[in-house]
Write a protein that holds these residues in place. Structure first.
Motif, PDB file in Angstrom:
ATOM      1  N   UNK A 213       0.807  -1.221   0.000  1.00  0.00           N
ATOM      2  CA  UNK A 213       0.000   0.000   0.000  1.00  0.00           C
ATOM      3  C   UNK A 213       0.834   1.261   0.000  1.00  0.00           C
ATOM      4  N   UNK A 214       1.965   1.219   0.717  1.00  0.00           N
ATOM      5  CA  UNK A 214       2.794   2.427   0.845  1.00  0.00           C
ATOM      6  C   UNK A 214       3.478   2.813  -0.469  1.00  0.00           C
ATOM      7  N   UNK A 215       4.125   1.841  -1.134  1.00  0.00           N
ATOM      8  CA  UNK A 215       4.859   2.227  -2.345  1.00  0.00           C
ATOM      9  C   UNK A 215       3.906   2.595  -3.489  1.00  0.00           C
ATOM     10  N   UNK A 216       2.732   1.943  -3.520  1.00  0.00           N
ATOM     11  CA  UNK A 216       1.751   2.318  -4.540  1.00  0.00           C
ATOM     12  C   UNK A 216       1.204   3.723  -4.278  1.00  0.00           C
ATOM     13  N   UNK A 217       1.052   4.086  -3.010  1.00  0.00           N
ATOM     14  CA  UNK A 217       0.618   5.440  -2.680  1.00  0.00           C
ATOM     15  C   UNK A 217       1.663   6.463  -3.111  1.00  0.00           C
ATOM     16  N   UNK A 218       2.945   6.147  -2.861  1.00  0.00           N
ATOM     17  CA  UNK A 218       4.026   7.061  -3.261  1.00  0.00           C
ATOM     18  C   UNK A 218       4.064   7.233  -4.773  1.00  0.00           C
ATOM     19  N   UNK A 219       3.953   6.126  -5.498  1.00  0.00           N
ATOM     20  CA  UNK A 219       3.962   6.208  -6.958  1.00  0.00           C
ATOM     21  C   UNK A 219       2.718   6.926  -7.474  1.00  0.00           C
ATOM     22  N   UNK A 220       1.574   6.640  -6.873  1.00  0.00           N
ATOM     23  CA  UNK A 220       0.343   7.293  -7.310  1.00  0.00           C
ATOM     24  C   UNK A 220       0.377   8.790  -7.072  1.00  0.00           C
ATOM     25  N   UNK A 221       0.881   9.223  -5.908  1.00  0.00           N
ATOM     26  CA  UNK A 221       0.978  10.653  -5.611  1.00  0.00           C
ATOM     27  C   UNK A 221       1.922  11.347  -6.589  1.00  0.00           C
ATOM     28  N   UNK A 222       3.024  10.676  -6.918  1.00  0.00           N
ATOM     29  CA  UNK A 222       3.980  11.259  -7.868  1.00  0.00           C
ATOM     30  C   UNK A 222       3.362  11.381  -9.255  1.00  0.00           C
ATOM     31  N   UNK A 223       2.687  10.313  -9.694  1.00  0.00           N
ATOM     32  CA  UNK A 223       2.067  10.341 -11.018  1.00  0.00           C
ATOM     33  C   UNK A 223       0.997  11.429 -11.097  1.00  0.00           C
ATOM     34  N   UNK A 225       0.873  14.203  -9.334  1.00  0.00           N
ATOM     35  CA  UNK A 225       1.528  15.515  -9.333  1.00  0.00           C
ATOM     36  C   UNK A 225       2.066  15.852 -10.721  1.00  0.00           C
ATOM     37  N   UNK A 226       2.678  14.885 -11.394  1.00  0.00           N
ATOM     38  CA  UNK A 226       3.176  15.123 -12.753  1.00  0.00           C
ATOM     39  C   UNK A 226       2.018  15.464 -13.686  1.00  0.00           C
ATOM     40  N   UNK A 227       0.906  14.771 -13.514  1.00  0.00           N
ATOM     41  CA  UNK A 227      -0.252  15.042 -14.360  1.00  0.00           C
ATOM     42  C   UNK A 227      -0.790  16.463 -14.108  1.00  0.00           C
ATOM     43  N   UNK A 228      -0.851  16.877 -12.849  1.00  0.00           N
ATOM     44  CA  UNK A 228      -1.354  18.215 -12.519  1.00  0.00           C
ATOM     45  C   UNK A 228      -0.464  19.321 -13.089  1.00  0.00           C
ATOM     46  N   UNK A 229       0.855  19.133 -12.991  1.00  0.00           N
ATOM     47  CA  UNK A 229       1.765  20.211 -13.367  1.00  0.00           C
ATOM     48  C   UNK A 229       2.149  20.198 -14.845  1.00  0.00           C
ATOM     49  N   UNK A 230       1.923  19.075 -15.520  1.00  0.00           N
ATOM     50  CA  UNK A 230       2.375  18.991 -16.911  1.00  0.00           C
ATOM     51  C   UNK A 230       1.238  18.995 -17.917  1.00  0.00           C
ATOM     52  N   UNK A 231       0.075  18.535 -17.510  1.00  0.00           N
ATOM     53  CA  UNK A 231      -1.030  18.416 -18.459  1.00  0.00           C
ATOM     54  C   UNK A 231      -1.503  19.792 -18.927  1.00  0.00           C
ATOM     55  N   UNK A 232      -1.672  19.956 -20.238  1.00  0.00           N
ATOM     56  CA  UNK A 232      -2.221  21.179 -20.800  1.00  0.00           C
ATOM     57  C   UNK A 232      -1.260  22.342 -20.861  1.00  0.00           C
ATOM     58  N   UNK A 233       0.027  22.108 -20.622  1.00  0.00           N
ATOM     59  CA  UNK A 233       1.011  23.191 -20.661  1.00  0.00           C
ATOM     60  C   UNK A 233       2.054  22.911 -21.736  1.00  0.00           C
ATOM     61  N   UNK A 234       2.311  23.926 -22.552  1.00  0.00           N
ATOM     62  CA  UNK A 234       3.385  23.768 -23.539  1.00  0.00           C
ATOM     63  C   UNK A 234       4.744  23.861 -22.871  1.00  0.00           C
ATOM     64  N   UNK A 242      10.880  22.678 -10.291  1.00  0.00           N
ATOM     65  CA  UNK A 242      11.505  22.447  -8.989  1.00  0.00           C
ATOM     66  C   UNK A 242      10.736  21.405  -8.187  1.00  0.00           C
ATOM     67  N   UNK A 243       9.418  21.525  -8.164  1.00  0.00           N
ATOM     68  CA  UNK A 243       8.599  20.560  -7.421  1.00  0.00           C
ATOM     69  C   UNK A 243       8.703  19.174  -8.046  1.00  0.00           C
ATOM     70  N   UNK A 244       8.677  19.105  -9.372  1.00  0.00           N
ATOM     71  CA  UNK A 244       8.792  17.807 -10.033  1.00  0.00           C
ATOM     72  C   UNK A 244      10.162  17.177  -9.790  1.00  0.00           C
ATOM     73  N   UNK A 245      11.192  17.999  -9.698  1.00  0.00           N
ATOM     74  CA  UNK A 245      12.517  17.469  -9.360  1.00  0.00           C
ATOM     75  C   UNK A 245      12.527  16.872  -7.949  1.00  0.00           C
ATOM     76  N   UNK A 246      11.764  17.463  -7.044  1.00  0.00           N
ATOM     77  CA  UNK A 246      11.660  16.903  -5.695  1.00  0.00           C
ATOM     78  C   UNK A 246      11.032  15.512  -5.725  1.00  0.00           C
TER      79      UNK A 246
END
Length: 427
Positions: A213-223, A225-234, A242-246
């Motif tokens: 449960x823990x590692x899937x939560x970590x991977x899911x949260x990361x995925x 976050x990438x979707x929120x910050x990258x989707x729809x942006x050129x 910076x946040x994505x690098x974290x």
């Protein structure tokens, strides 16, 4: 490379959500790595108490199983008049042979021929003794068979067999140091290995549930976050990068410091037949190892062979050094984007993902995962022809979450590099 227009409210909301997601990503990655270390300790103890050195390679275990079978055979001896009828001819034949040997010894001429009777007298006495005893051979045979079946004789035979089997086993197997074995049993409050296997197995199962449960939560949260910050942006803002690098740093740390693979070779069941009775050795572990990338590097270097040094350096270079330099370079380029005009900086920031060798690592890990059991199975198959029954599991090796965290980092860095390179090329 990054956005130059001022961010709008939705951009800040996305950033705030991503920062919130960073908390569970970091926390559950840390919990995963920590619990994997605890789980490895439990699995090492479980493998140790089931190791073949304490089972089929231990003289005491063979003695414990062989002696009851032999004792049972001795107790089954029924030498009454009826049951011993088939043995009587053999006993009589041996007694007749003994009398012949006595006669031959007594008839031999002695060195001193000046005795009272002379050599002829010795032969005559021998003939008289044998002649008187020969008719009573059947009677003596009955006495011998009766005595063999007495409780006292059986007890003496058992004592003799115990000595012979114990000495033979100790001469066959070397002495076993039982201190670690005893320490594991005492530490877990177990009376024997079977009880300890149940206790450790339950704790390992609980750890697996938590880790899953823990590692899937970590991977899911990361995925997410990438979707929120990258989707729809050129292009990305510098604070987005910076946040994505974290997130990338979090997944990389979890991947390289956590065990990625455990390899175990064991025989689930080894059974022989001895006097019609089965001799069984369950859960005979031959080999167990669980290592992280850094531990694999350390092990390869400690082998001391030049070719292993080369392999170790390659493992360290492509799984640790390249990813770390890549993240640092991207971070520096956020502050000074003009550095991307330098070829080496551009290589590490945008192109080094092609050298992450995730596919090579995955192939190598799965090859060891699949092939190791095949090697053990083929090596032990010769025992099957000798009357032994082998049960060799094919699922005793396992891919651990540390591998998936590292793969998560590789994919995250690939997407981030692709987005940054695309933004750099676009006007």
């Amino acid at each position: 490379m990054t956005q130059t227009r001022p961010p709008v409210k939705s951009d800040f909301l996305r950033l705030a959500a991503a920062l919130l997601l960073l908390v569970p990503a970091v926390f559950f990655t840390w919990r995963t790595a920590d619990e994997l270390q605890t789980r490895r300790t439990l699995r090492t103890e479980l493998a140790e108490i089931g190791h073949a050195r304490y089972g089929m390679l231990n003289a005491d275990r063979w003695v414990e199983q062989i002696l009851p079978v032999l004792y049972k055979q001795v107790d089954a001896l029924d030498l009454t008049a009826e049951s011993s009828a088939s043995l009587r001819p053999t006993a009589e034949k041996m007694l007749y042979k003994l009398l012949d040997q006595v006669k031959a010894e007594m008839s031999k001429p002695s060195g001193d021929s000046g005795g009272l009777f002379g050599p002829q007298a010795g032969a005559m006495i021998a003939n008289m003794v044998v002649a008187n005893l020969t008719p009573r051979v059947p009677e003596f045979a009955g006495v011998v068979l009766k005595e063999l079946g007495s409780p006292e004789t059986k007890a003496a035979v058992k004592k003799y067999l115990a000595g012979v089997v114990t000495d033979g086993a100790k001469n066959t197997f070397s002495a076993v140091d039982m201190r670690w074995y005893s320490s594991i049993l005492k530490q877990n409050g177990c009376a024997d290995a079977a009880a300890c296997r149940q206790v450790l197995g339950k704790r390992i199962s609980e750890a697996d549930d938590n880790i899953g449960g823990w590692y899937l939560t970590a991977l899911g949260a990361s995925a997410l976050a990438f979707l929120l910050l990258m989707a729809g942006k050129r292009k990305l803002y510098w604070f987005d990068v910076l946040v994505l690098l974290m997130f990338c740093v979090t997944l990389l740390a979890g991947g390289i410091f956590s065990p990625m693979l455990e390899v175990e070779a064991k025989i689930s069941q080894l059974t022989f037949t001895f006097f019609g009775q089965p001799l069984s050795f369950p859960e005979q572990v031959l080999y167990y190892q669980s290592k992280s990338v850094l531990e694999v590097f350390k092990t390869l270097i400690e082998i001391g062979q030049p070719e292993m040094w080369i392999v170790g350096m390659l493992v360290l270079m492509f799984s640790v050094v390249f990813p770390t330099v890549k993240i640092l370079t991207l971070g520096v380029c956020l502050k000074w984007p003009d550095l991307l005009r330098l070829r080496i900086v551009r290589f590490f920031a945008l192109e080094s993902s092609k050298w992450s060798m995730a596919d090579v690592m995955a192939l190598a890990i799965f090859m060891s995962y699949v092939a190791f059991n095949g090697v053990i199975s083929s090596a032990m198959s010769g025992l099957k022809g000798g009357g032994a029954q082998l049960v060799i599991p094919t699922d005793s090796s396992k891919i651990l979450p540390g591998f998936y965290l590292f793969i998560g980092f590789v994919l995250a860095s690939l997407f981030l590099s692709w987005k940054l390179e695309k933004g750099f090329k676009d006007p």
